[in-house]
Design an enzyme around this catalytic site. Structure first.
Site, PDB file in Angstrom:
ATOM      1  N   GLU A   1      32.152  28.483  56.981  1.00  0.00           N
ATOM      2  CA  GLU A   1      32.166  29.782  57.657  1.00  0.00           C
ATOM      3  C   GLU A   1      31.517  30.206  58.804  1.00  0.00           C
ATOM      4  O   GLU A   1      31.845  31.609  58.634  1.00  0.00           O
ATOM      5  CB  GLU A   1      31.555  30.273  56.143  1.00  0.00           C
TER       6      GLU A   1
ATOM      7  N   ASP B   1      41.132  31.908  46.653  1.00  0.00           N
ATOM      8  CA  ASP B   1      41.410  31.171  45.556  1.00  0.00           C
ATOM      9  C   ASP B   1      41.840  32.012  44.275  1.00  0.00           C
ATOM     10  O   ASP B   1      41.060  32.939  43.757  1.00  0.00           O
ATOM     11  CB  ASP B   1      40.975  29.300  44.712  1.00  0.00           C
TER      12      ASP B   1
HETATM   13  N1  SAH Z   1      33.544  22.516  48.826  1.00  0.00           N
HETATM   14  C1  SAH Z   1      32.233  23.014  48.806  1.00  0.00           C
HETATM   15  C2  SAH Z   1      31.542  23.597  47.526  1.00  0.00           C
HETATM   16  C3  SAH Z   1      32.045  24.911  47.174  1.00  0.00           C
HETATM   17  S1  SAH Z   1      31.649  25.810  45.763  1.00  0.00           S
HETATM   18  C4  SAH Z   1      31.231  21.617  49.327  1.00  0.00           C
HETATM   19  O1  SAH Z   1      32.279  21.042  48.707  1.00  0.00           O
HETATM   20  O2  SAH Z   1      30.596  21.977  50.001  1.00  0.00           O
HETATM   21  C5  SAH Z   1      32.731  27.159  46.030  1.00  0.00           C
HETATM   22  C6  SAH Z   1      32.051  28.281  46.711  1.00  0.00           C
HETATM   23  O3  SAH Z   1      32.764  29.194  47.103  1.00  0.00           O
HETATM   24  C7  SAH Z   1      30.939  28.509  46.781  1.00  0.00           C
HETATM   25  O4  SAH Z   1      30.472  29.416  47.729  1.00  0.00           O
HETATM   26  C8  SAH Z   1      31.051  30.058  45.976  1.00  0.00           C
HETATM   27  O5  SAH Z   1      30.358  31.422  46.159  1.00  0.00           O
HETATM   28  C9  SAH Z   1      33.200  30.177  46.614  1.00  0.00           C
HETATM   29  N2  SAH Z   1      33.824  30.713  45.520  1.00  0.00           N
HETATM   30  C10 SAH Z   1      35.279  30.422  46.438  1.00  0.00           C
HETATM   31  N3  SAH Z   1      36.354  30.267  44.908  1.00  0.00           N
HETATM   32  C11 SAH Z   1      34.984  30.630  43.866  1.00  0.00           C
HETATM   33  C12 SAH Z   1      35.774  29.916  41.994  1.00  0.00           C
HETATM   34  N4  SAH Z   1      36.679  30.369  42.471  1.00  0.00           N
HETATM   35  N5  SAH Z   1      34.988  29.893  41.881  1.00  0.00           N
HETATM   36  C13 SAH Z   1      33.578  30.467  41.965  1.00  0.00           C
HETATM   37  N6  SAH Z   1      32.746  30.165  42.840  1.00  0.00           N
HETATM   38  C14 SAH Z   1      33.605  30.254  43.951  1.00  0.00           C
END
Ligand code: SAH
Length: 249
Positions: free
Chosen positions: A12, A216
């Protein structure tokens, strides 16, 4: 009057760093901060880290060391409100920590020591952010995500919930949302950092606003939708929204 732009994930942030002029990389508290000018305005770009504590540390450094005038968060979130679909954009009016529960000593979800369950964002800065999102969604040149039914992305404004859990199951999402809605807190989206930044910003009196693109639906498909969305859309959203916002500040 430096504006801090916080992103949760490197994907991002990458477009913003690429556009930064007179870029200077500073490390502090194990984090990289990028100082410079973006579209003619002084900024600091930072990654929040994932989860509430990581985000609180980053926000504290921005307030204490960089003395920023405002903090704007751009990130992704799971849509939990009715009609909040993948590709839509949510501007937070306020935040709740969905995993805070010091009841019966305090109301459920209330962070002890703060006046209510909801941690408010700065209304003037949030209005600018909504204006920037609206301009992006209207501008024909911006190739925004369009969902399979061909429905254009919508802007929603309201309550966002944060907690230390990536919500990837419809049952967990319902268990999180339904008690909040029953208590009058109609939550639109769930993520993992915003409420912590909102809390730090209240402590320091730093205006805070947050925009989250829905990656999502926080349901059983979240693990499938999420990586795809981050790779293809998240960075583009952040670039366009921030460019429009900086023009308004
Ligand atoms: N795949 C990433 C981890 C992402 S954690 C990695 O490997 O580093 C998810 C991130 O997206 C967090 O910053 C959170 O704020 C946001 N997010 C998006 N969808 C989410 C959901 N369903 N539940 C919680 N956080 C979510």
């Amino acid at each position: 009057m430096t504006t801090a732009i916080l992103s949760a994930l490197p994907e991002e942030q990458s477009g913003l760093v690429d556009s930064l002029q007179q870029a200077r990389r500073v490390t502090h508290a194990g984090r990289a901060f990028w100082e410079g000018e973006l579209h003619g305005k002084p900024v600091v770009l930072a990654l929040s880290g994932i989860g509430k504590v990581a985000a609180a540390t980053t926000a504290t450094v921005l307030a204490e060391r960089f003395r920023v005038a405002r903090i704007v968060f751009t990130g992704v979130a799971g849509g939990v409100g009715e009609g909040v679909r993948v590709g839509d954009v949510v501007v937070a009016r306020d935040y709740v920590q969905h995993d805070m529960d010091a009841s019966p000593l305090f109301a459920r979800w209330q962070v002890p020591g703060y006046p209510g369950v909801r941690l408010p964002c700065d209304s003037a800065l949030s209005a600018h952010l909504s204006g920037a999102v609206g301009a992006c969604l209207e501008s024909a040149g911006v190739d925004f995500h369009v969902n399979p039914e061909g429905r254009l992305p919508r802007l929603h404004e309201g309550l966002v919930a944060s907690g230390d859990r990536f919500v990837t199951c419809a049952q967990v999402s319902r268990a999180l949302r339904e008690p909040l809605v029953a208590a009058g807190h109609d939550v639109l989206a769930v993520e993992m950092e915003g409420a912590a930044v909102a809390q730090v910003c209240l402590d320091y009196g730093v205006p805070f606003a947050a925009v989250r693109t829905i990656s999502d639906r926080a349901d059983d498909d979240a693990h499938v939708d999420f990586p795809l969305f981050i790779q293809t859309v998240a960075s583009r959203y952040a670039d366009h929204i921030v460019r429009h916002l900086l023009k308004l500040l």
